[in-house]
Design an enzyme around this catalytic site. Structure first.
Site, PDB file in Angstrom:
ATOM      1  N   GLY A 122      -3.891   9.806   5.862  1.00  0.00           N
ATOM      2  CA  GLY A 122      -4.804   9.256   4.855  1.00  0.00           C
ATOM      3  C   GLY A 122      -5.136   7.809   5.143  1.00  0.00           C
ATOM      4  CG  ASN A 123      -8.491   6.143   3.976  1.00  0.00           C
ATOM      5  OD1 ASN A 123      -8.705   5.640   2.880  1.00  0.00           O
ATOM      6  ND2 ASN A 123      -9.101   7.252   4.401  1.00  0.00           N
TER       7      ASN A 123
END
Ligand code: C5P
Length: 425
Positions: A218-219
Site C-alpha cells: 500500500g502507500n
C-alpha cells in the site's frame, strides 16, 4: 441578461489592467460601476474609468450622502469583482472593514464576490494573506488567480494579476451559476452553487494490492485532499461520485461513495463513473505494480531463508487510459506527488506527467517522510494545458480544495442548466 456589476479597484500597479476588465464587461452589455480606492486612483485616473465604464465613478464615503450611496451601490449589485485585490484590501475584506466606499459596498451587498489578487510572491505566500484568502473562500468568495509569471520588478512567481479575459469569464460564470441556482443570495460557502448541474468524479485514498489474505502493498496517502475536493464540490452544488480507495468515509457532504481497494477495482469504478462526467479528478495514489500472484493462504516464512522475492506486475495507468480515450467535454485532472526538492524541477516533472497522461490539468505537490500525506495543510501548483503554471494554491486542504475547484469551475465546458436538486446521492 445585462447585470449590474461593481468593479472594485484597489491600489496596485496592476490597476491599469482593471481598465480592460471594465471594458470587456461594458462591451458585453453590462452596467458597470467602478469603485476605486483612493490609492487605486493614484495608478489610474478617474476620467479613464468614467469614460470606459460610461458611469460616474465615486470613491468617497461622504459624497452622495443624501442618496445613501455607501450602501446603495452594493445593494443594487448583481456581482462584485475586485481586481486587482492587494494584500491590504484582502485583509480588509477578510476583517469586514468599511472605512471606504468599496468596503461599505461589499458589506452592503449580497451579490457574489470575485476577487483577483495581485501582489509580490512573498506577500501572497505570507501566512497572514493565506489566512485571509482562506477566510474569503470559506465565506463563498471566488478567488481568481493569482497567475504565476513576471511581476512588476525583475522577480517572477505567483502573484501576477490573472489575465483580464480570465477574470471576466470566471466572474460572469459565477453570476450565471448564482442566477441558475434560483438567484439565491448569501455569502456562506454552502450557498455558492457554481457547480450546480455538474457531475464530478473524484478518486481519493491509496490502493492496496494483496499478497495474501492478511497482507498488502500500500502507500501512505490519507485521502484527505481528495475527500476535501469531493466534499467542497458537493457543497458547491455538484453531483459528486467519490471513488474511495480504502477510506473510512460515509458519503461526505452528500457525495455518492464507491468503495474500492485495488487498482483494478479503482479502474473499473472510474471507467463507469466518469462516463459523461463534467470533470474527473484523479487524486488517488494508485499502486504502479501488484503482486503477480495472490496466495490463497497466509504466506509462511521459510526457516533458513533470509531473503524473499515477490514478483510484481504492472497495473494499468488509469489516468493515462482516461486521457487516451476521448474525453471531450470532460475536464481531466491528475495529481502528482513528488519528492523532488527543487521547485523548478518539480514543475518540470509535473509538466512531463501532464503530457504523458493526457490530462487537462495536473496538480503537483511535494511529499516526503514528513510532508504532504497526513497533513492538514498543503501547497500545490496547477499546470495547465499549455504547460503554464496557472496557479499556486496554499492553505488548509479544504481551502486548497476550493482553490482547485475555482480553477476547474472556470474551465468546464459550457454546461446545461442545473436541476433543482443537484445532489441526487
Ligand atoms: O505516475 P504517477 O503515479 O506519478 O501519476 C500520478 C497520477 O496518475 C495521479 O493522478 C494518479 O491518480 C494517477 N495514476 C493512475 N494509475 C496509476 C498510477 C497513477 O491513474 N497506475
Amino acid at each position: 441578461m445585462a447585470l449590474n456589476i461593481v468593479v472594485g479597484i484597489t491600489g496596485g500597479i496592476a490597476a491599469y489592467k482593471a481598465v480592460s476588465v471594465v471594458r470587456s464587461l461594458v462591451l458585453a452589455g453590462h452596467d458597470v460601476h467602478v469603485v476605486p480606492t483612493e490609492s487605486a486612483l493614484r495608478f489610474v485616473g478617474r476620467p479613464t474609468l468614467e469614460a470606459i465604464s460610461r458611469n460616474p465613478v465615486h470613491t468617497d464615503l461622504f459624497e452622495g450622502v443624501a442618496e445613501v450611496r455607501h450602501v446603495a451601490i452594493g445593494q443594487a449589485a448583481d456581482l462584485i469583482v475586485i481586481a486587482p485585490a492587494t494584500a491590504n484590501s484582502i485583509a480588509k475584506l477578510a476583517a469586514g472593514l468599511a472605512d471606504d466606499l468599496l468596503g461599505n459596498t461589499v458589506l452592503a451587498s449580497e451579490a457574489p464576490v470575485v476577487v483577483a489578487p495581485a501582489m509580490h510572491t512573498e506577500m501572497w505566500r505570507h501566512p497572514a494573506t493565506q489566512a485571509n484568502i482562506a477566510t474569503l473562500r470559506e465565506r463563498g468568495v471566488t478567488v481568481v488567480g493569482p497567475a504565476v509569471g513576471q511581476l512588476t520588478g525583475s522577480d517572477s512567481g505567483p502573484g501576477r494579476l490573472e489575465e483580464p479575459d480570465v477574470i471576466v469569464r470566471a466572474a460572469l460564470e459565477v453570476a450565471e451559476r448564482r442566477a441558475e441556482a434560483g438567484g439565491r443570495r448569501g455569502a456562506a460557502l454552502t450557498d455558492r452553487q457554481d457547480l450546480a448541474g455538474r457531475r464530478i468524479v473524484v478518486s481519493a485514498g491509496g490502493t492496496r494490492e494483496p499478497l495474501d489474505p492478511v497482507r498488502f502493498l500500500g502507500n501512505r496517502s490519507s485521502g484527505k485532499q481528495g475527500v476535501a475536493i469531493a466534499e467542497a464540490a458537493a457543497a458547491r452544488g455538484a453531483d459528486v461520485t467519490l471513488v474511495a480507495a480504502n477510506l473510512e468515509v460515509s458519503e461526505p457532504g452528500g457525495c455518492r461513495v464507491r468503495a474500492v481497494s485495488t487498482a483494478l477495482e479503482l479502474r473499473d469504478a472510474m471507467r463507469e463513473a466518469s462516463e459523461g462526467a463534467d470533470a474527473v479528478v484523479m487524486a488517488a495514489a494508485v499502486a504502479d505494480y501488484r503482486p503477480a500472484t495472490v496466495s490463497e493462504g497466509k504466506i509462511k516464512k521459510v526457516d533458513g531463508e533470509e531473503h524473499m522475492t515477490v514478483e510484481l506486475v504492472r497495473n494499468p495507468d488509469i489516468l493515462a487510459e482516461l486521457g487516451a480515450s476521448a474525453h471531450d467535454g470532460t475536464l481531466l485532472v491528475g495529481f502528482a506527488a513528488e519528492t523532488e526538492p527543487d521547485p523548478e524541477r518539480l514543475v518540470e516533472l509535473a509538466r512531463a506527467k501532464r503530457r504523458a497522461k493526457g490530462a487537462d490539468l495536473l496538480i503537483v505537490n511535494r511529499v516526503g517522510w514528513s510532508e504532504g500525506f497526513a497533513a492538514d495543510e498543503n501547497t500545490v501548483s496547477v499546470i495547465g494545458p499549455d504547460d503554464a503554471v496557472v496557479a499556486e494554491v496554499v492553505g488548509s486542504k479544504v481551502s486548497v480544495a476550493h482553490g482547485i475547484l475555482d480553477i476547474i469551475a472556470g474551465r468546464l465546458a459550457p454546461g446545461a442548466a442545473p436541476t433543482k436538486e443537484p445532489h441526487s446521492a
